[in-house]
Design an enzyme around this catalytic site. Structure first.
Site, PDB file in Angstrom:
ATOM      1  N   ASP A 214     -24.758  26.820  22.494  1.00 27.38           N
ATOM      2  CA  ASP A 214     -23.461  27.336  22.049  1.00 27.38           C
ATOM      3  C   ASP A 214     -22.846  28.208  23.133  1.00 27.38           C
ATOM      4  O   ASP A 214     -23.537  29.027  23.759  1.00 27.38           O
ATOM      5  CB  ASP A 214     -23.644  28.154  20.758  1.00 27.38           C
ATOM      6  CG  ASP A 214     -22.316  28.419  20.078  1.00 27.38           C
ATOM      7  OD1 ASP A 214     -21.862  27.535  19.326  1.00 27.38           O
ATOM      8  OD2 ASP A 214     -21.741  29.509  20.285  1.00 27.38           O
ATOM      9  N   ILE A 215     -21.539  28.032  23.369  1.00 28.16           N
ATOM     10  CA  ILE A 215     -20.836  28.839  24.370  1.00 28.16           C
ATOM     11  C   ILE A 215     -20.627  30.250  23.825  1.00 28.16           C
ATOM     12  O   ILE A 215     -20.159  30.427  22.693  1.00 28.16           O
ATOM     13  CB  ILE A 215     -19.475  28.215  24.730  1.00 28.16           C
ATOM     14  CG1 ILE A 215     -19.663  26.775  25.222  1.00 28.16           C
ATOM     15  CG2 ILE A 215     -18.763  29.048  25.783  1.00 28.16           C
ATOM     16  CD1 ILE A 215     -18.361  26.053  25.489  1.00 28.16           C
ATOM     17  N   ASN A 222     -10.233  31.178  23.812  1.00 30.57           N
ATOM     18  CA  ASN A 222      -9.075  30.555  23.168  1.00 30.57           C
ATOM     19  C   ASN A 222      -7.990  31.578  22.856  1.00 30.57           C
ATOM     20  O   ASN A 222      -6.794  31.313  23.019  1.00 30.57           O
ATOM     21  CB  ASN A 222      -9.509  29.847  21.883  1.00 30.57           C
ATOM     22  CG  ASN A 222     -10.149  28.496  22.144  1.00 30.57           C
ATOM     23  OD1 ASN A 222      -9.827  27.834  23.125  1.00 30.57           O
ATOM     24  ND2 ASN A 222     -11.063  28.099  21.279  1.00 30.57           N
ATOM     25  N   HIS A 227      -5.652  27.304  23.624  1.00 33.69           N
ATOM     26  CA  HIS A 227      -6.532  26.153  23.372  1.00 33.69           C
ATOM     27  C   HIS A 227      -6.541  25.122  24.508  1.00 33.69           C
ATOM     28  O   HIS A 227      -7.588  24.505  24.755  1.00 33.69           O
ATOM     29  CB  HIS A 227      -6.158  25.485  22.050  1.00 33.69           C
ATOM     30  CG  HIS A 227      -6.592  26.273  20.847  1.00 33.69           C
ATOM     31  ND1 HIS A 227      -7.888  26.280  20.394  1.00 33.69           N
ATOM     32  CD2 HIS A 227      -5.892  27.098  20.030  1.00 33.69           C
ATOM     33  CE1 HIS A 227      -7.975  27.068  19.329  1.00 33.69           C
ATOM     34  NE2 HIS A 227      -6.777  27.579  19.086  1.00 33.69           N
ATOM     35  N   ASP A 231      -9.959  23.834  25.919  1.00 34.34           N
ATOM     36  CA  ASP A 231     -10.375  22.432  25.944  1.00 34.34           C
ATOM     37  C   ASP A 231     -10.905  22.037  27.324  1.00 34.34           C
ATOM     38  O   ASP A 231     -11.895  21.301  27.440  1.00 34.34           O
ATOM     39  CB  ASP A 231      -9.212  21.525  25.560  1.00 34.34           C
ATOM     40  CG  ASP A 231      -8.885  21.596  24.074  1.00 34.34           C
ATOM     41  OD1 ASP A 231      -9.709  22.163  23.318  1.00 34.34           O
ATOM     42  OD2 ASP A 231      -7.822  21.097  23.670  1.00 34.34           O
ATOM     43  N   GLU A 257     -17.626  24.649  19.818  1.00 35.42           N
ATOM     44  CA  GLU A 257     -18.196  24.973  21.124  1.00 35.42           C
ATOM     45  C   GLU A 257     -19.708  24.770  21.138  1.00 35.42           C
ATOM     46  O   GLU A 257     -20.410  25.319  21.988  1.00 35.42           O
ATOM     47  CB  GLU A 257     -17.863  26.417  21.504  1.00 35.42           C
ATOM     48  CG  GLU A 257     -18.435  27.476  20.589  1.00 35.42           C
ATOM     49  CD  GLU A 257     -17.515  27.827  19.421  1.00 35.42           C
ATOM     50  OE1 GLU A 257     -17.633  28.955  18.922  1.00 35.42           O
ATOM     51  OE2 GLU A 257     -16.685  26.994  19.029  1.00 35.42           O
ATOM     52  N   ARG A 277     -32.465  25.755  32.774  1.00 40.73           N
ATOM     53  CA  ARG A 277     -31.703  25.109  33.850  1.00 40.73           C
ATOM     54  C   ARG A 277     -30.240  24.948  33.459  1.00 40.73           C
ATOM     55  O   ARG A 277     -29.325  25.212  34.261  1.00 40.73           O
ATOM     56  CB  ARG A 277     -32.328  23.745  34.179  1.00 40.73           C
ATOM     57  CG  ARG A 277     -31.625  23.053  35.338  1.00 40.73           C
ATOM     58  CD  ARG A 277     -32.425  21.904  35.889  1.00 40.73           C
ATOM     59  NE  ARG A 277     -32.522  20.782  34.966  1.00 40.73           N
ATOM     60  CZ  ARG A 277     -33.646  20.351  34.429  1.00 40.73           C
ATOM     61  NH1 ARG A 277     -34.794  20.965  34.701  1.00 40.73           N
ATOM     62  NH2 ARG A 277     -33.664  19.320  33.619  1.00 40.73           N
TER      63      ARG A 277
END
Length: 356
Positions: A214-215, A222, A227, A231, A257, A277
């Site tokens: 997850d980011i 955003n 957005h 994106d 995300e 990694r």
């Protein structure tokens, strides 16, 4: 390693939730409607979710089809698949007709052979006349059968070629339907199928790990930059993840995300190495607008990992990897955490479309 102390949640069966919600809202349970609400459930397109939510329980089929055509123009509209299926059915019917004609021709040829045999064994005519008549019949029948047979073989080959083209077309529709249009990775639908397949084999389960990625703080990206920028960042993140995996490794964007990686033929240590990694590669990737000079970074990832052998089934596996991800977020983000017994999660994900 920090953990969140709270009760353990269970991830609901997606198909059951989607079907139940559609029934509650009076939505016709046809495939293209299910596809819409499935995408809304996994949260891969917030705009789509909001438009469907705005329709509420009074959505008409025309309104749903209009939304489908807007957001899934490449594969949502059923016309392409229907056309391919119709074409395939037509080609199969033509092939069946050819085969029936060939069967009829062979049956006629067998009758000719029977007639020739009867004439040859008949004692009512002279031997020379019998043989001459039989040879004439067999020569004509054989030539005609061979000519028709050659023509039918050519027609069958042509039909086979045409059906192969249609098969490839249908495969392409399936590929598009299982691909996230933004990142070009597999989507949640394909991920669900791949995840379930892990438990078809004890050997596969023993050497497979799930990474849920997850980011970090993506909502701020955003909110601050819009957005369109978000994106582009999502697409870049997908590219970085893909670039740091073996070509045969399955990776998907599972919603918003969030991404998922299924590592087969891998030990727990190898899963941890891959998670690190990916995380390190993204942390070292610059996110800067070359024209304006605006720096959108740093962009980091949190990674939760669970070996398949530590879970009872696909739902349990995803649940535990997601709990590990939650613990990585709770411990400060930008880190990789392996699921351990005793880890808990105190908040669950909700669905924007159907909420009591």
């Amino acid at each position: 390693m920090q953990t969140a102390a709270s009760h353990k949640i269970q991830i609901p069966d997606i198909s059951a939730h989607v079907t139940h919600a559609m029934r509650i809202m009076g939505i016709s349970p046809i495939p293209r409607n299910y596809e819409l609400y499935y995408e809304a459930y996994i949260g891969s397109n917030p705009k789509l979710s909001k438009e469907l939510a705005a329709l509420g329980s009074k959505a008409t089929q025309e309104e749903l089809d209009a939304i489908g055509a807007q957001y899934f123009s490449n594969f949502h509209h059923p016309a392409g698949v229907d056309r391919a299926h119709t074409h395939l059915a037509s080609e199969l019917l033509s092939l069946l007709t050819l085969l029936k004609e060939e069967q009829t021709a062979l049956e006629s040829y067998n009758r000719v052979l029977d007639e020739a045999y009867s004439n040859i064994t008949s004692k009512s005519s002279a031997s020379a006349e019998i043989l001459r008549h039989a040879v004439t019949i067999l020569t004509n029948a054989t030539a005609d059968t061979m000519s028709r047979g050659k023509e039918r073989v050519e027609n069958v080959e042509l039909k086979t070629f045409e059906m192969e083209i249609i098969r490839q077309e249908l495969e392409e529709y399936k590929r598009i339907a299982n691909t996230d249009s933004l990142t070009r990775l597999a989507n949640r639908r394909a991920f669900d199928e791949k995840l379930a397949a892990i438990y078809n084999s004890e050997n596969t389960k023993a050497y497979t790990g799930l990474l849920v990625v997850d980011i970090d703080h993506f909502k701020k990206v955003n909110d601050n930059y819009g957005h369109p920028v978000g994106d582009k960042i999502l697409a870049t993140v997908g590219t970085v993840i893909r670039a740091n995996l073996r070509r045969d490794v399955f990776v998907a964007r599972t919603g918003g995300e969030e991404f998922a990686v299924i590592l087969t033929d891998s030990t727990v240590e190898e899963c941890l190495q891959v998670g690190e990694r990916i995380r390190t590669a993204l942390a070292n990737t610059p996110f800067k607008n070359s024209k304006t000079g605006v720096n959108y970074g740093p962009i980091t990832l949190s990674v939760g990992i669970c070996p398949a052998q530590s879970a009872e089934d696909p739902v349990d596996l995803y649940n535990k990897a997601d709990i590990a991800l939650y613990c990585a977020k709770n411990a400060g983000r930008n880190r990789t955490i392996l699921f351990e017994d005793g880890m808990k999660k105190d908040t669950g994900k909700s669905w924007l479309i159907y909420r009591k």
